[in-house]
Design an enzyme around this catalytic site. Structure first.
Site, PDB file in Angstrom:
ATOM      1  N   GLU A   2     -33.433  -4.827  66.534  1.00 42.43           N
ATOM      2  CA  GLU A   2     -33.000  -3.956  65.427  1.00 42.43           C
ATOM      3  C   GLU A   2     -31.722  -4.449  64.765  1.00 42.43           C
ATOM      4  O   GLU A   2     -31.190  -3.799  63.882  1.00 42.43           O
ATOM      5  CB  GLU A   2     -32.710  -2.511  65.874  1.00 42.43           C
ATOM      6  CG  GLU A   2     -33.808  -1.781  66.562  1.00 42.43           C
ATOM      7  CD  GLU A   2     -33.372  -0.378  67.011  1.00 42.43           C
ATOM      8  OE1 GLU A   2     -32.243   0.048  66.683  1.00 42.43           O
ATOM      9  OE2 GLU A   2     -34.175   0.280  67.680  1.00 42.43           O
TER      10      GLU A   2
ATOM     11  N   GLU B 251     -34.729  -6.822  63.368  1.00 45.21           N
ATOM     12  CA  GLU B 251     -36.192  -6.841  63.292  1.00 45.21           C
ATOM     13  C   GLU B 251     -36.774  -5.744  64.140  1.00 45.21           C
ATOM     14  O   GLU B 251     -36.111  -5.206  65.032  1.00 45.21           O
ATOM     15  CB  GLU B 251     -36.754  -8.206  63.630  1.00 45.21           C
ATOM     16  CG  GLU B 251     -36.713  -8.830  65.010  1.00 45.21           C
ATOM     17  CD  GLU B 251     -36.234  -8.052  66.180  1.00 45.21           C
ATOM     18  OE1 GLU B 251     -37.091  -7.402  66.824  1.00 45.21           O
ATOM     19  OE2 GLU B 251     -35.035  -8.104  66.491  1.00 45.21           O
TER      20      GLU B 251
END
Ligand SMILES: Cc1cc2nc3c(=O)[nH]c(=O)nc-3n(C[C@H](O)[C@H](O)[C@H](O)COP(=O)(O)O)c2cc1C
Length: 623
Positions: A591, A448
């Site tokens: 991420e 994310e």
């Protein structure tokens, strides 16, 4: 070892609920499903066939469509008689076309020289494509045959003339691509007629189209639509070769039929089903039989019992999840990086400007972020999904544009999302899981990006763990003491404002979550419904897993905690979930980086189940 034991207990409990393995409607199928006429054993048609067609003729039409295959292997060299090729070309020539423009031409190539030069062009494209693939995919691709140019007696080039029929071609004025579409329909006719003749057809698209036009000496105004390799074969596989090779799965018909409006999925005669409810209904506990076999096998593997520690639990989980022992090696894998912005940014919870979300998305797509480096190292694909970035993002390969809204609202003054928006974002996650699994991925990883999203994560974790905001609010990207105090206060105020009810997980998400959290919830539920492992990244994934578990407790059967982040809320979330993280290196990046680092561990444990000898097979004496 408390977490480890707890997880083992969970699995035993889940596993106790033994299940009969069955292909369900929602599985992208390795096995036929009743709802899928493409794969189901020939259904008995109801009602009379059309006038002029008896039942057998109707069945013959459906049969040839079911049994048409793209063929690259097993061609015989015997020539194709002229009358047979003529029948096939006549079938192609009866295809529908825009404005009846019949834009196709068929160039029949037999010359070995021409085929050799086309083969060379295709090999160059093959190499370029192979280089562009993540390692996990490239390994699979190496084994695939993608053309039969030199193995077939006849190659056929199908072109489209975009000028045929003149300027006023009926229907093409609005959509110029109707010309090549029409030629593609001619290809399908050719393909079906060839099938009925026992001729295999293999479509090769590994060409630069203009290079091909020049190499074949075609008029420059023509477009090449298809390059087909045609020849007799002894057999046609039951399923696409790509499916047999594990490259892809067939998407069920029920995923793609919508009633009246997009998203109201329903097969004819069925009531429209809700994607979230349908997904939840398909989530099952670990399969007790496969789980038992896995524990049994690990005892017989040439190593002291339990010597692989935590990894033995993971391989048992993978077995129970897939209902197979040994379980499939979770490769290839893809990390879905969901990106969204947060209205709560306005409260000064981070020194980073909001634009950084969009800038980092561009960085992921350009391959320059840490997640790209880690993904390259472990051979995973990076799939970036815009679920709610504040600015417009340009269309870029690798970006899935699925924006629900340009950022959430400020949770301290109202709900971050409407309930409907939260549900839509969950559905984006479910559909992402479906797409990635149908594309052949055997593990999903959460990732994310969203400036200020650890504030939303802390709020979610506080709701589902009952912990005080001060215990679960962390420094995120590394904020100072003053900002941490403010951030904690923001979380506290938001929770006081909404008083979210953990028994209403969608309501909690809508009140204090983020679009990327909601999408991760969907990815977890979608992965679990497809019996595909999902490796969780850090604190935001932990928050999403708490929401997903509140929606469907059995979702944990598919969840593997990739790592433990430095965020205090993450520990609280993992404890509540009863998951023990595989990697613990003080990462606090997001991420998907922590999940990516854990991927080789998960793959190694599955590989060990396949490759490690047993005491009896290796002739090793047990203690
Ligand atoms: C537009 C198009 C391009 C294709 N290009 C290739 C190709 O370059 N190489 C290949 O091996 N197969 C190619 N195929 C075949 C597909 O891989 C195949 O249709 C798909 O895997 C489904 O299998 P089936 O046709 O046997 O049902 C192509 C198919 C289509 C429709």
């Amino acid at each position: 070892e408390a977490g480890l034991l707890q997880q083992a207990d969970d699995m035993d409990t889940q596993g106790a609920d033994a299940e009969v393995p069955a292909a369900r409607d929602g599985d992208p199928a390795d096995t036929p499903t009743a709802a899928d006429p493409e794969t189901a054993a020939a259904p008995r048609p109801a009602g009379p066939a059309a006038p002029g067609y008896d039942d057998a003729e109707r069945e013959a039409v459906l049969k040839v469509m079911r049994e048409r295959r793209d063929i690259r292997n097993g061609f015989r060299s015997d020539p194709i008689p002229h009358e047979v090729l003529l029948r096939v070309l006549e079938a192609a020539h009866t295809a529908p076309s825009v404005g009846h423009s019949q834009p196709w031409d068929f160039v029949v190539i037999r010359s070995a020289d021409t085929r050799r030069s086309m083969h060379e062009l295709a090999m160059r494209q093959r190499d370029a494509y192979a280089k562009s693939l993540p390692k996990g995919r490239a390994k699979q691709f190496k084994e695939l045959k993608i053309e039969a140019i030199l193995d077939t007696p006849v190659n056929i080039v199908v072109t489209a003339d975009p000028t045929r029929g003149g300027r006023h071609t009926l229907g093409r004025h609005t959509q110029p691509q109707m010309a090549p579409y029409s030629s593609a329909l001619a290809v399908e006719n050719l393909w079906l007629a060839a099938r009925a003749e026992g001729l295999g057809v293999g479509w090769v698209s590994f060409f630069d189209e203009r290079e091909m036009v020049r190499a074949l000496g075609l008029p420059e105004h023509l477009e090449v639509v298809a390059y087909l390799c045609v020849g007799y074969v002894d057999e046609f596989p039951d399923e696409p070769e790509l499916m047999q090779a594990g490259w892809s799965k067939r998407r069920p018909l029920s995923w793609v039929v919508h009633e009246e409006t997009y998203g109201r999925r329903a097969l004819p005669g069925e009531d429209p089903h809700d994607l979230l409810a349908e997904t939840v209904a398909q989530i099952r506990p670990l399969d007790a039989k496969a789980l038992g076999e896995a524990w049994e096998r690990q005892k017989r593997m040439t190593k002291p019992a339990g010597a692989l520690g935590m990894l033995e639990i993971i391989s048992a989980q993978l077995s129970g999840l897939s209902r197979q022992c040994p379980p499939p090696i979770p490769e290839p894998a893809a990390v879905a990086v969901f990106a969204g912005d947060h209205g709560v940014h306005a409260q000064g919870v981070t020194p980073w400007p909001q634009e950084v979300t969009a800038q980092m998305v561009a960085n992921f797509l350009g391959g320059g972020a840490v997640c790209n480096a880690f993904a390259a190292q472990v051979g995973a694909e990076v799939c970036v999904v815009d679920v709610g970035v504040a600015s417009d993002l340009p269309a870029t390969p690798g970006l899935l544009p699925r924006k629900i809204r340009a950022g959430t609202s400020d949770m301290t003054t109202g709900p971050a999302m409407t309930r409907e928006e939260a549900k839509q974002a969950v559905e984006v996650g479910i559909e992402t899981a479906r797409d990635l699994v149908a594309a052949g991925n055997k593990a999903l990883l959460t990732g994310e990006m969203g400036i200020a999203n650890t504030t939303a994560s802390a709020a979610l974790i506080s709701v589902f763990t009952g912990a005080d905001p001060a215990e679960v609010t962390g420094r995120g990207t590394g904020i100072n003491d003053e900002t941490l105090v403010r951030k904690t206060d923001v979380v506290r105020r938001a929770l006081e404002h909404h008083r979210p009810d953990p028994a209403d997980p969608l309501g909690v998400l809508a009140a204090v979550g983020g679009f990327e959290h909601a999408a991760m919830v969907g990815l977890l539920l979608g992965g679990a419904s497809l019996r595909t492992p999902v490796i969780l990244d850090g604190v935001s994934a932990g928050a999403a897993a708490l929401v997903a578990r509140a929606i469907a407790p059995e979702v944990l059967a598919a969840c593997i905690a990739g790592h433990r982040s430095a965020e205090p809320g993450h520990v609280a979330a993992l404890n509540k979930l009863g998951l023990r993280p595989l990697v613990d290196l003080d990462l606090r990046l997001g991420e998907g980086t922590g999940a990516l680092l854990a991927l080789p561990l998960v793959q190694s444990t599955a590989r060990a189940m396949h490759e490690v000898a047993t005491f009896d097979s290796a002739g090793v004496t047990e203690k």
